[in-house]
Motif scaffolding. Structure first.
Motif, PDB file in Angstrom:
ATOM      1  N   ARG A  50       0.837  -1.210   0.000  1.00  0.00           N
ATOM      2  CA  ARG A  50       0.000   0.000   0.000  1.00  0.00           C
ATOM      3  C   ARG A  50       0.873   1.262   0.000  1.00  0.00           C
ATOM      4  NH1 ARG A  50      -2.880  -1.407   4.803  1.00  0.00           N
ATOM      5  NH2 ARG A  50      -3.683  -3.437   4.240  1.00  0.00           N
ATOM      6  N   LEU A  51       1.910   1.240   0.802  1.00  0.00           N
ATOM      7  CA  LEU A  51       2.801   2.394   0.924  1.00  0.00           C
ATOM      8  C   LEU A  51       3.590   2.634  -0.358  1.00  0.00           C
ATOM      9  CD1 LEU A  51       3.929   4.486   2.969  1.00  0.00           C
ATOM     10  CD2 LEU A  51       5.654   2.793   3.532  1.00  0.00           C
ATOM     11  N   ALA A  52       4.135   1.585  -0.930  1.00  0.00           N
ATOM     12  CA  ALA A  52       5.009   1.721  -2.098  1.00  0.00           C
ATOM     13  C   ALA A  52       4.240   2.022  -3.380  1.00  0.00           C
ATOM     14  CB  ALA A  52       5.848   0.463  -2.280  1.00  0.00           C
ATOM     15  N   THR A  53       3.023   1.533  -3.515  1.00  0.00           N
ATOM     16  CA  THR A  53       2.278   1.799  -4.746  1.00  0.00           C
ATOM     17  C   THR A  53       1.786   3.242  -4.821  1.00  0.00           C
ATOM     18  OG1 THR A  53       0.294   0.878  -3.715  1.00  0.00           O
ATOM     19  CG2 THR A  53       1.553  -0.569  -5.180  1.00  0.00           C
ATOM     20  N   THR A  54       1.621   3.900  -3.675  1.00  0.00           N
ATOM     21  CA  THR A  54       1.204   5.301  -3.706  1.00  0.00           C
ATOM     22  C   THR A  54       2.364   6.234  -4.053  1.00  0.00           C
ATOM     23  OG1 THR A  54       1.559   5.506  -1.325  1.00  0.00           O
ATOM     24  CG2 THR A  54      -0.671   4.978  -2.068  1.00  0.00           C
TER      25      THR A  54
END
Length: 128
Positions: A50-54
């Motif tokens: 979730r963190l890296a895709t944003t």
């Protein structure tokens, strides 16, 4: 006068050789091993996805330590939680993992596949 000129030449040649040596040492130094690098992120693979895709650009080439469930196995690596592909550092590491196993790994983020919506890690090692 001749003696002074000879000393200048010797000093210049010695300086150039010394500088060349240090440039060579800096350029061809060995890479840091993934085992020796402290991770930039510690946590679960779901939270990291979730963190890296944003904001992928801030995580590219960073070392992360993740815990997740192996959902797929391949001869080159495995997939954590259907969204994070991990490539083994050593080929013989594949014998230590099984599907549906919870595992903690350490690896380097190398890319994001838009088509598969999958993060890619390489140099992954299993932590005990």
């Amino acid at each position: 006068m001749r003696w002074l000129k000879k000393n200048k030449v010797i000093t210049i040649v010695t300086s150039l050789l010394t500088i060349s040596f240090f440039i060579y040492q800096y350029t061809f130094r060995p890479n840091e091993s993934i085992e020796d690098i402290s991770p930039d992120y510690l946590g679960t693979s779901i939270d990291f996805i979730r963190l890296a895709t944003t904001n992928f650009d801030s995580w590219n080439t960073k070392v992360v330590q993740l815990t997740g469930e192996i959902t797929a196995l391949d001869k080159n690596g495995f997939t954590l939680n259907n969204k994070l592909f991990c490539q083994f550092k050593h080929e013989d590491d594949s014998s230590n993992v099984k599907a549906n196993q919870t595992i903690t790994i350490k690896g380097r983020v190398i890319g994001y596949d838009d088509l598969l919506e999958e993060l890619k890690l390489n140099e992954c090692i299993q932590l005990k």
